[in-house]
Each structure stands twice: as C-alpha cells, then as structure tokens.
Design an enzyme around this catalytic site. Structure first.
Site, PDB file in Angstrom:
ATOM      1  CB  SER A   7     -40.078 -54.135 -50.812  1.00 57.60           C
ATOM      2  OG  SER A   7     -39.680 -52.995 -51.537  1.00 57.60           O
ATOM      3  CG  HIS A  32     -37.061 -57.045 -51.670  1.00 57.51           C
ATOM      4  ND1 HIS A  32     -36.616 -58.166 -52.329  1.00 57.51           N
ATOM      5  CD2 HIS A  32     -37.489 -56.200 -52.646  1.00 57.51           C
ATOM      6  CE1 HIS A  32     -36.779 -58.017 -53.643  1.00 57.51           C
ATOM      7  NE2 HIS A  32     -37.301 -56.824 -53.858  1.00 57.51           N
ATOM      8  CG  ASP A  34     -37.317 -53.232 -54.543  1.00 58.50           C
ATOM      9  OD1 ASP A  34     -37.120 -54.241 -55.243  1.00 58.50           O
ATOM     10  OD2 ASP A  34     -38.223 -53.153 -53.690  1.00 58.50           O
ATOM     11  CG  MET A  36     -35.831 -49.319 -58.796  1.00 59.17           C
ATOM     12  SD  MET A  36     -37.486 -48.599 -58.698  1.00 59.17           S
ATOM     13  CE  MET A  36     -38.405 -49.979 -58.024  1.00 59.17           C
ATOM     14  CG  HIS A  65     -35.190 -56.795 -57.075  1.00 63.52           C
ATOM     15  ND1 HIS A  65     -36.548 -56.539 -57.137  1.00 63.52           N
ATOM     16  CD2 HIS A  65     -34.828 -57.175 -58.334  1.00 63.52           C
ATOM     17  CE1 HIS A  65     -36.981 -56.748 -58.373  1.00 63.52           C
ATOM     18  NE2 HIS A  65     -35.953 -57.117 -59.113  1.00 63.52           N
ATOM     19  CG  MET A  67     -35.524 -53.926 -60.555  1.00 62.47           C
ATOM     20  SD  MET A  67     -37.002 -53.350 -59.723  1.00 62.47           S
ATOM     21  CE  MET A  67     -36.373 -53.242 -58.054  1.00 62.47           C
ATOM     22  CG  MET A 136     -39.801 -59.130 -61.632  1.00 63.02           C
ATOM     23  SD  MET A 136     -39.563 -58.320 -60.017  1.00 63.02           S
ATOM     24  CE  MET A 136     -40.953 -57.169 -59.903  1.00 63.02           C
ATOM     25  CG  ASP A 174     -40.518 -57.912 -55.861  1.00 61.05           C
ATOM     26  OD1 ASP A 174     -41.379 -57.246 -55.263  1.00 61.05           O
ATOM     27  OD2 ASP A 174     -39.388 -57.470 -56.175  1.00 61.05           O
TER      28      ASP A 174
HETATM   29  C1  DX5 Z   1     -41.187 -53.410 -57.808  1.00 59.52           C
HETATM   30  C2  DX5 Z   1     -40.232 -53.819 -56.725  1.00 59.52           C
HETATM   31  C3  DX5 Z   1     -40.920 -54.357 -55.554  1.00 59.52           C
HETATM   32  C4  DX5 Z   1     -41.879 -53.410 -54.872  1.00 59.52           C
HETATM   33  C5  DX5 Z   1     -43.042 -54.249 -54.444  1.00 59.52           C
HETATM   34  O1  DX5 Z   1     -40.545 -53.162 -58.969  1.00 59.52           O
HETATM   35  O2  DX5 Z   1     -39.319 -54.792 -57.190  1.00 59.52           O
HETATM   36  O3  DX5 Z   1     -40.049 -54.976 -54.624  1.00 59.52           O
HETATM   37  O4  DX5 Z   1     -41.335 -52.735 -53.768  1.00 59.52           O
HETATM   38  O5  DX5 Z   1     -44.046 -53.437 -53.974  1.00 59.52           O
HETATM   39  P1  DX5 Z   1     -45.519 -53.973 -53.698  1.00 59.52           P
HETATM   40  O6  DX5 Z   1     -45.396 -55.099 -52.718  1.00 59.52           O
HETATM   41  O7  DX5 Z   1     -46.225 -52.774 -53.154  1.00 59.52           O
HETATM   42  O8  DX5 Z   1     -46.084 -54.437 -55.022  1.00 59.52           O
HETATM   43 ZN    ZN Z   2     -38.109 -55.951 -55.635  1.00 63.41          ZN
END
Ligand code: DX5
Ligand code: ZN
Length: 221
Positions: A7, A32, A34, A36, A65, A67, A136, A174
């Site tokens: 990620s 990956h 993310d 948001m 991903h 969010m 998650m 994740d």
């Molecule tokens: C969190 C994200 C993850 C995040 C994971 O909401 O969806 O993908 O980057 O980070 P680590 O591996 O540091 O928990």
């Molecule tokens: Zn993620």
C-alpha cells in the site's frame, strides 16, 4: 497463489516511482492504492491524477481500494485510468449488486471490502460474483494500526464458505499486516496481503523480501 500488495499510502511520495520499483523487483505482485474521500473515512488520500501517473511507471496489477461514499459514481473513471481490481466497501454502497455489475461491465475484477464490525452475511448473495473479498483487519482510514484479532475469525469463516461453495475467490487482508504475522493470516485463509507501513518503513526491498520469504515457506510446504 500468495500475493503481496504494497500500500503506497505509507510510501515516501517524493520517491514513489523508485519505491514501487523496489517492491516489484523484490517480488511484490500488486500495488495497493488506497483512495479516501474524507467522508467514508476521515482522511483524504489521493485520487485519479496520482494513479494515472504511476500507471505509466509500472505494469504491476493495480489493486484499487475505494474508501469513498457511493463509489458507483467513479467506477468507470477508475477503470479507465488503469485499475485492474476495484474494491468497494459494502457499507458505502446502497446498491451493492449494481456496483459489482458496473465493475464487471468495465472489464475489471470486482472486490468487496468489509469493515471489522460488518458481518460476512453482507456477502451472502453476491459472493459468487466476486473475484476478491477484502477483510479489513483494522478500522479503515489510517496506516500503522494494530490488527484486530477477531477479524481473523472472519477470514477463517469466509475461507470455509468459499470452499463449501466451490469458489476460488481471493481473500485479501488489509491493516496491521507484517512479515511477523503473515503466516498466521495465511493459515487463517488469506492469500492477498496488503502491507503499508511494514513494507515502506525503512528498507523497502528488504521488507518486501521478508514477506516473500514467508510466502515461499508456505509454497514449499
Ligand atoms: C487503511 C488502508 C490500508 C493501509 C494499511 O485504511 O486501507 O491499506 O495503508 O496500512 P498498514 O499496513 O500500515 O496497516
Ligand atoms: Zn487498503
């Protein structure tokens, strides 16, 4: 097959291209991403321009991903900039079935993510349509959190359901995943592991290799 999906949320954005390259050379198969929106989760991360730019720098599989609230608004947009797998949160979709069909109609692999408190039953009727389920293992929104142990019970239960149904759905985990707990999450039934801080803090290539080493031990079993 066991897959590492680093990620980039935890990457050094001034060296993003180089760090992605390092994870790829050390054996990571996916990237990956993310996304948001500051609504579904508190943070705002990055969106289309960043993804579009790094698409030019690597041919790795883009594991996006989302969010974001009401992700159906953006499926075609993410598909057109090079997403390979698009994962939406069940909690963020009023019409989850429709959004899954949108992803498939765009020719992409469809994933659904479940927050820790969301039961597996949210997937009862759509599981056969999915390429991947993202369990998650922390509450989404931030990197660097600790894995919530009961989430692994969900992984175990989901893996046995997938087997019973004769499906080959990937299970991605994740949040709080590290080389040190990788074996445990794989034994629970996960086969796609997201690593944020565990990959990008410190020596990126060595961190990636530590995960790949765990994968090899399983593949040799
Ligand atoms: C969190 C994200 C993850 C995040 C994971 O909401 O969806 O993908 O980057 O980070 P680590 O591996 O540091 O928990
Ligand atoms: Zn993620």
């Amino acid at each position: 097959m066991l897959i590492l999906s680093p990620s980039i949320l935890a990457a050094d954005f001034t060296k993003l291209g180089q760090q992605i390259q390092e994870t790829a050379e050390a054996g990571a198969q996916y990237i990956h991403l993310d996304v948001m929106d500051g609504m579904f989760v508190p943070q705002i991360s990055f969106g289309m321009p960043v993804i579009e730019t790094i698409r030019k720098a690597t041919d790795k599989i883009f594991d996006v991903h989302l969010m974001i609230e009401d992700p159906g608004r953006y499926i075609e947009a993410f598909a057109s900039i090079g997403a390979d797998i698009i994962t939406v949160h069940a909690e963020a979709c009023t019409h989850l079935d429709r959004v899954i069909q949108q992803i498939k109609a765009a020719g992409k692999k469809a994933g659904v993510a479940l927050n820790p408190a969301t039961p597996l039953s949210a997937l009862d009727y759509v599981l056969p349509d999915l390429d991947m389920v993202l369990i998650m293992t922390v509450n989404p929104g931030f990197g660097g959190q600790k894995l919530i142990p009961y989430c692994l019970d969900k992984v175990r239960e989901l893996r046995s359901r997938i087997r019973e149904l004769g499906l080959s759905t990937d299970i991605e985990v994740d949040g709080g995943i590290k080389a040190a707990n990788a074996a445990e999450v794989i034994r629970a039934g996960a086969n796609v592991l997201v690593g944020g801080s565990a990959v990008f803090s410190g020596d990126v290539a060595a961190n990636t290799r530590a995960f790949i080493q765990v994968f090899r031990e399983f593949e040799n079993e």
